[in-house]
Design an enzyme around this catalytic site. Structure first.
Site, short mmCIF file in Angstrom:
data_model
loop_
_atom_site.label_atom_id
_atom_site.label_comp_id
_atom_site.label_asym_id
_atom_site.label_seq_id
_atom_site.Cartn_x
_atom_site.Cartn_y
_atom_site.Cartn_z
N ASP A 204 0.83 -1.21 0.00
CA ASP A 204 0.00 0.00 0.00
C ASP A 204 0.87 1.27 0.00
O ASP A 204 1.89 1.32 0.69
CB ASP A 204 -0.85 -0.02 1.28
CG ASP A 204 -1.76 1.17 1.38
OD1 ASP A 204 -2.64 1.30 0.52
OD2 ASP A 204 -1.58 1.99 2.31
N GLU A 246 1.39 -0.55 -5.15
CA GLU A 246 0.41 0.50 -5.42
C GLU A 246 1.19 1.82 -5.49
O GLU A 246 1.52 2.42 -4.47
CB GLU A 246 -0.64 0.60 -4.31
CG GLU A 246 -1.73 1.60 -4.71
CD GLU A 246 -2.29 2.43 -3.58
OE1 GLU A 246 -3.32 3.07 -3.78
OE2 GLU A 246 -1.69 2.47 -2.49
C1 GLC Z 1 -4.03 3.39 -0.52
C2 GLC Z 1 -5.32 2.65 -0.34
C3 GLC Z 1 -6.34 3.61 0.18
C4 GLC Z 1 -5.86 4.17 1.50
C5 GLC Z 1 -4.47 4.78 1.38
C6 GLC Z 1 -3.83 5.01 2.72
O1 GLC Z 1 -4.12 4.38 -1.49
O2 GLC Z 1 -5.70 2.04 -1.53
O3 GLC Z 1 -7.58 2.99 0.33
O4 GLC Z 1 -6.74 5.15 1.96
O5 GLC Z 1 -3.59 3.92 0.68
O6 GLC Z 1 -3.50 3.79 3.32
#
Ligand code: GLC
Length: 481
Positions: A204, A246
């Site tokens: 993440d 991500e």
């Molecule tokens: C990522 C997740 C999102 C979350 C953020 C902070 O972007 O996909 O849902 O709010 O990280 O953890």
């Protein structure tokens, strides 16, 4: 499922993002849970899913849908128990499905015991676990991601008498990756879950691990060095446990998350650059911008690197990577009344496409035909609705209506059954799924038609996928070499 020799499981898998809170309520308390997931594993297997990705189910105050973790070694009691999770992993494996889970390393919840200790005792063992400063002047110019609610990336903590750094909600203090103990902690957390049989991790918010004055504090070299370390650690202890990044970053930056042959980092990255091109091509009926981006993302991949292609997920449909002009067009096309929130659109796939099944089938078929491992979002298989009147991202996280799912499964003409047969057919052609990819030149008179060839690496088979963004016709055509 047929997997070719020398192809890793995640190189050909179709993933399904399963948001536990909203998927299936097994115990009737109105909150989705692991008991519900256990009931519905057969549903996923029948649909043709190869791997399930679970967003965070750790103990959490749920300020940010579970991305605010208060204990990395515990399951939130609302979902169930660790034993039930292990049962999910075992049963998924028995059905031939893999399990990926989120690893949220950038930040914890403010309720995590480390933060409680850090704010109380600056000189204690947890004193340096977070990013503290005497004033809120540092790292000026760093963008604020949750700009609708957060006035600053710094928040003052009365207990410690200092400011702490956070890239997301103020209830999510950033961990300090300059502290060696933090590295040890997070590697041990990955081990904890890998030993429970988890097959891979989604990383993440990975660009934000480090801060350095004078930079934009994203994708810093130190972050890449940490990813090399994490990857090496996993490769030393486990076999084929991939990392999925991500990283909502421009293409050149995104490609760096795969690392190099000598210093590999992530095995997979979400294909954020290509995601918006699907939606744009549908409106402009011009395949050329899609092709330009596709060539840039697929053309420069290091060996073994896999894109996770997707259309929607549990967040806003982000417009972050677009020019202001292109973002404006997307807003006019797809969110003319509700507008953009925190840089994105709070809508699901089916409503974005006006529930037009032909458009849904065409874009989904394209998603499944491209190189990489596609990721579907729970509920999109039944054209689930959203509710943009809800706050934050709750619009796209509604409970899955199982009566509608049951009807879709029973109806041979449903999108569900079309998707299921497409997924099963895809499994039967693994050579094409992982084969070479070549975009054919676009006819200047027909910019609405995109064609690309997939050729099995062993030279055995080739096929051309064609989609017409105007008529929405699509399909495969076998070719003889
Ligand atoms: C990522 C997740 C999102 C979350 C953020 C902070 O972007 O996909 O849902 O709010 O990280 O953890």
């Amino acid at each position: 499922m047929k997997i070719l020799p020398n192809v890793k499981w995640y190189e050909s898998a179709v993933f399904y993002e399963l948001y536990t809170r909203s998927f299936r309520d097994g115990n009737g308390d109105g909150f989705g849970d692991f008991a519900g997931v256990l009931e519905k594993l057969n549903y996923l297997s029948k649909l043709g899913i190869d791997a399930i990705w679970f967003p965070p189910f750790y103990a959490s105050p749920l300020r940010d849908g579970g991305y605010d973790i208060s204990d990395y070694r515990a399951v939130d009691a609302r979902y169930g128990t660790i034993d039930e999770f292990e049962e999910i992993v075992a049963q998924a494996h028995a059905l031939g499905m893999h399990v990926m889970m989120d690893l949220v390393l950038n930040h914890t919840s403010e309720k995590h015991a480390w933060f409680e200790a850090s704010r109380r005792n600056p000189k204690g063992p947890y004193g340096d676990y977070y990013v503290w400063a005497d004033d809120n002047k540092g790292y000026a110019g760093t963008r604020i991601i949750f700009s609708q609610t957060e006035p600053s990336n710094w928040t003052y903590d009365e207990t410690r008498g200092q400011y702490y750094w956070h890239r997301f909600y103020k209830e999510q203090p950033d961990l300090n990756f300059d502290c060696p103990a933090v590295h040890d902690e997070v590697l041990a957390i990955a081990d904890f879950w890998a030993e429970k049989g988890v097959d891979g991790f989604r990383l993440d918010a990975i660009p934000f691990l480090y801060e350095r004055e004078g930079t934009n504090n994203e994708s810093l070299p130190q972050t890449h060095a940490f990813l090399v370390k994490l990857r090496k650690h996993l490769d030393t202890h486990y076999t084929d446990v991939p990392l999925l990044a991500e990283a909502t970053t421009p293409i050149a930056e995104n490609l760096k998350y795969f690392g190099t042959a000598d210093a590999p980092e992530c095995n997979m990255c979400f294909n954020f650059p290509l995601m918006t091109e699907f939606y744009a091509a549908l409106k402009t009926k011009d395949a050329r911008p899609f092709v330009r981006t596709a060539q840039a993302v697929f053309g420069n991949l290091p060996p073994g690197a896999v894109w996770s292609n997707f259309l929607r997920n549990h967040d806003f449909l982000t417009l972050e990577l677009l020019t202001p002009e292109d973002a404006e067009k997307m807003e006019q096309w797809y969110a003319p009344s509700e507008g953009v929130r925190n840089g994105g659109i709070a809508r699901r796939l089916a409503p974005l496409l006006d529930f037009d099944e032909r458009a849904l089938r065409a874009l989904t078929a394209l998603l499944l035909a491209l190189p990489g491992s596609p990721c579907l979002y729970y509920g999109d298989e039944i054209l689930m609705k959203d509710d943009p009147s809800l706050s934050d991202r709750d619009s796209v996280r509604l409970p899955l209506p199982w009566d509608e799912a049951d009807r879709a499964v029973a109806d041979p003409d449903s999108f569900w059954n079309w998707l299921s047969s497409t997924l099963h057919a895809r499994r039967e052609a693994p050579a094409l799924v992982t084969g070479d990819f070549e975009i054919l030149p676009i006819d200047t008179d027909k910019p609405e038609i995109l064609r690309f060839r997939r050729t099995a690496q062993n030279g055995g088979a080739a096929a051309i996928f064609k989609i017409n963004f105007k008529s929405l016709e699509f399909g495969w055509e076998k070719v003889h070499l």
